[in-house]
Design a protein around this motif. Structure first.
Motif, PDB file in Angstrom:
ATOM      1  N   GLU A   1       0.845  -1.190   0.000  1.00  0.00           N
ATOM      2  CA  GLU A   1       0.000   0.000   0.000  1.00  0.00           C
ATOM      3  C   GLU A   1       0.887   1.249   0.000  1.00  0.00           C
ATOM      4  O   GLU A   1       1.819   1.367   0.793  1.00  0.00           O
ATOM      5  CB  GLU A   1      -0.907  -0.005   1.228  1.00  0.00           C
ATOM      6  N   LEU A   2       0.591   2.167  -0.912  1.00  0.00           N
ATOM      7  CA  LEU A   2       1.338   3.416  -1.028  1.00  0.00           C
ATOM      8  C   LEU A   2       0.632   4.500  -0.221  1.00  0.00           C
ATOM      9  O   LEU A   2      -0.589   4.575  -0.201  1.00  0.00           O
ATOM     10  CB  LEU A   2       1.429   3.860  -2.489  1.00  0.00           C
ATOM     11  N   ASP A   3       1.411   5.365   0.434  1.00  0.00           N
ATOM     12  CA  ASP A   3       0.849   6.494   1.157  1.00  0.00           C
ATOM     13  C   ASP A   3       1.449   7.769   0.575  1.00  0.00           C
ATOM     14  O   ASP A   3       2.576   8.143   0.888  1.00  0.00           O
ATOM     15  CB  ASP A   3       1.156   6.387   2.654  1.00  0.00           C
TER      16      ASP A   3
ATOM     17  N   PRO B   1      11.563  -0.466  -1.154  1.00  0.00           N
ATOM     18  CA  PRO B   1      10.540   0.386  -0.560  1.00  0.00           C
ATOM     19  C   PRO B   1      10.939   0.889   0.824  1.00  0.00           C
ATOM     20  O   PRO B   1      11.548   0.172   1.606  1.00  0.00           O
ATOM     21  CB  PRO B   1       9.320  -0.534  -0.478  1.00  0.00           C
ATOM     22  N   LEU B   2      10.567   2.145   1.101  1.00  0.00           N
ATOM     23  CA  LEU B   2      10.758   2.753   2.405  1.00  0.00           C
ATOM     24  C   LEU B   2       9.377   2.871   3.046  1.00  0.00           C
ATOM     25  O   LEU B   2       8.481   3.503   2.484  1.00  0.00           O
ATOM     26  CB  LEU B   2      11.395   4.139   2.258  1.00  0.00           C
ATOM     27  N   PHE B   3       9.205   2.221   4.204  1.00  0.00           N
ATOM     28  CA  PHE B   3       7.912   2.166   4.883  1.00  0.00           C
ATOM     29  C   PHE B   3       7.856   3.147   6.049  1.00  0.00           C
ATOM     30  O   PHE B   3       8.852   3.323   6.753  1.00  0.00           O
ATOM     31  CB  PHE B   3       7.668   0.762   5.456  1.00  0.00           C
ATOM     32  N   ASN B   4       6.670   3.698   6.290  1.00  0.00           N
ATOM     33  CA  ASN B   4       6.473   4.546   7.462  1.00  0.00           C
ATOM     34  C   ASN B   4       5.980   3.698   8.632  1.00  0.00           C
ATOM     35  O   ASN B   4       5.849   2.473   8.511  1.00  0.00           O
ATOM     36  CB  ASN B   4       5.526   5.719   7.161  1.00  0.00           C
ATOM     37  N   ARG B   5       5.689   4.345   9.740  1.00  0.00           N
ATOM     38  CA  ARG B   5       5.261   3.627  10.955  1.00  0.00           C
ATOM     39  C   ARG B   5       3.947   2.883  10.771  1.00  0.00           C
ATOM     40  O   ARG B   5       3.630   1.983  11.536  1.00  0.00           O
ATOM     41  CB  ARG B   5       5.174   4.566  12.142  1.00  0.00           C
ATOM     42  N   ASP B   6       3.157   3.240   9.757  1.00  0.00           N
ATOM     43  CA  ASP B   6       1.888   2.572   9.485  1.00  0.00           C
ATOM     44  C   ASP B   6       2.039   1.377   8.545  1.00  0.00           C
ATOM     45  O   ASP B   6       1.045   0.761   8.156  1.00  0.00           O
ATOM     46  CB  ASP B   6       0.883   3.561   8.896  1.00  0.00           C
ATOM     47  N   GLY B   7       3.285   1.076   8.150  1.00  0.00           N
ATOM     48  CA  GLY B   7       3.523  -0.053   7.253  1.00  0.00           C
ATOM     49  C   GLY B   7       3.188   0.240   5.806  1.00  0.00           C
ATOM     50  O   GLY B   7       3.037  -0.682   5.006  1.00  0.00           O
TER      51      GLY B   7
END
Length: 178
Positions: free
Chosen positions: A53-55, A142-148
């Protein structure tokens, strides 16, 4: 390159963790605005594959927030180093080209990414600066944020300064996959 040579890729093959066969891919789109391109698989991805999932929201990337980077820094050499000396010796003895080595590693189900953690150092319009460990060959991870959720795509390191690796904000990738 400075002597007039032109770089090109002969072929692309995608390998997925837990599978023994690669899937041929072809260059699909190249971003006119960022160091980013997409590949299109020539066959379906393995059934166990999950789409990330992309944010794309600006608030998804915040200075100081934790991040996780997944990738294959150093490429084949990194995978071989983690495989152990017995397997490395066996693979290298039976293969002489990079494609043969990768195929054997896949057959042994040894293609697994490296995962590192860090924090966002800065968020700029065209890049995310972060300190999760990586090195040459890790581009595209990919670089993920705290929400995955994916917030960036790794594209560069600053040699000699381990606190600044660079990711293209995922909105550039989102434009390519629409």
């Amino acid at each position: 390159m400075s002597g007039g040579a032109t770089a090109f890729a002969v072929s692309y093959t995608a390998y997925f963790p837990g599978t023994s066969q690669g899937i041929a891919a072809k260059l699909d789109r190249i971003s006119p605005d960022a160091d980013l391109a997409t590949l299109k698989l020539q066959a379906p991805a393995p059934s166990h594959t999950v789409l990330l999932e992309l944010d794309v929201r600006s608030e998804a990337s915040v200075t100081g927030d934790p991040v996780v980077l997944i990738g294959y820094p150093t490429g084949i050499e990194g995978i071989l180093a983690r495989a152990g000396s017995d397997i490395t010796r066996k693979v290298v003895e039976n293969a002489h080209e990079a494609s043969q080595i990768v195929s054997q590693l896949a057959a042994e189900r040894l293609i697994r990414p490296t995962t590192t953690q860090g924090h966002i150092g800065d968020v700029l319009r065209d890049k995310i600066v972060y300190d999760a460990a990586t090195t040459s060959g890790g581009s595209g991870g990919p670089l993920f944020n705290r929400d995955g959720k994916v917030i960036g795509v790794n594209f560069a390191i600053l040699n000699g300064f381990g606190g600044s690796n660079l990711a293209v904000p995922v909105r550039y990738a989102d434009e390519l996959v629409k």
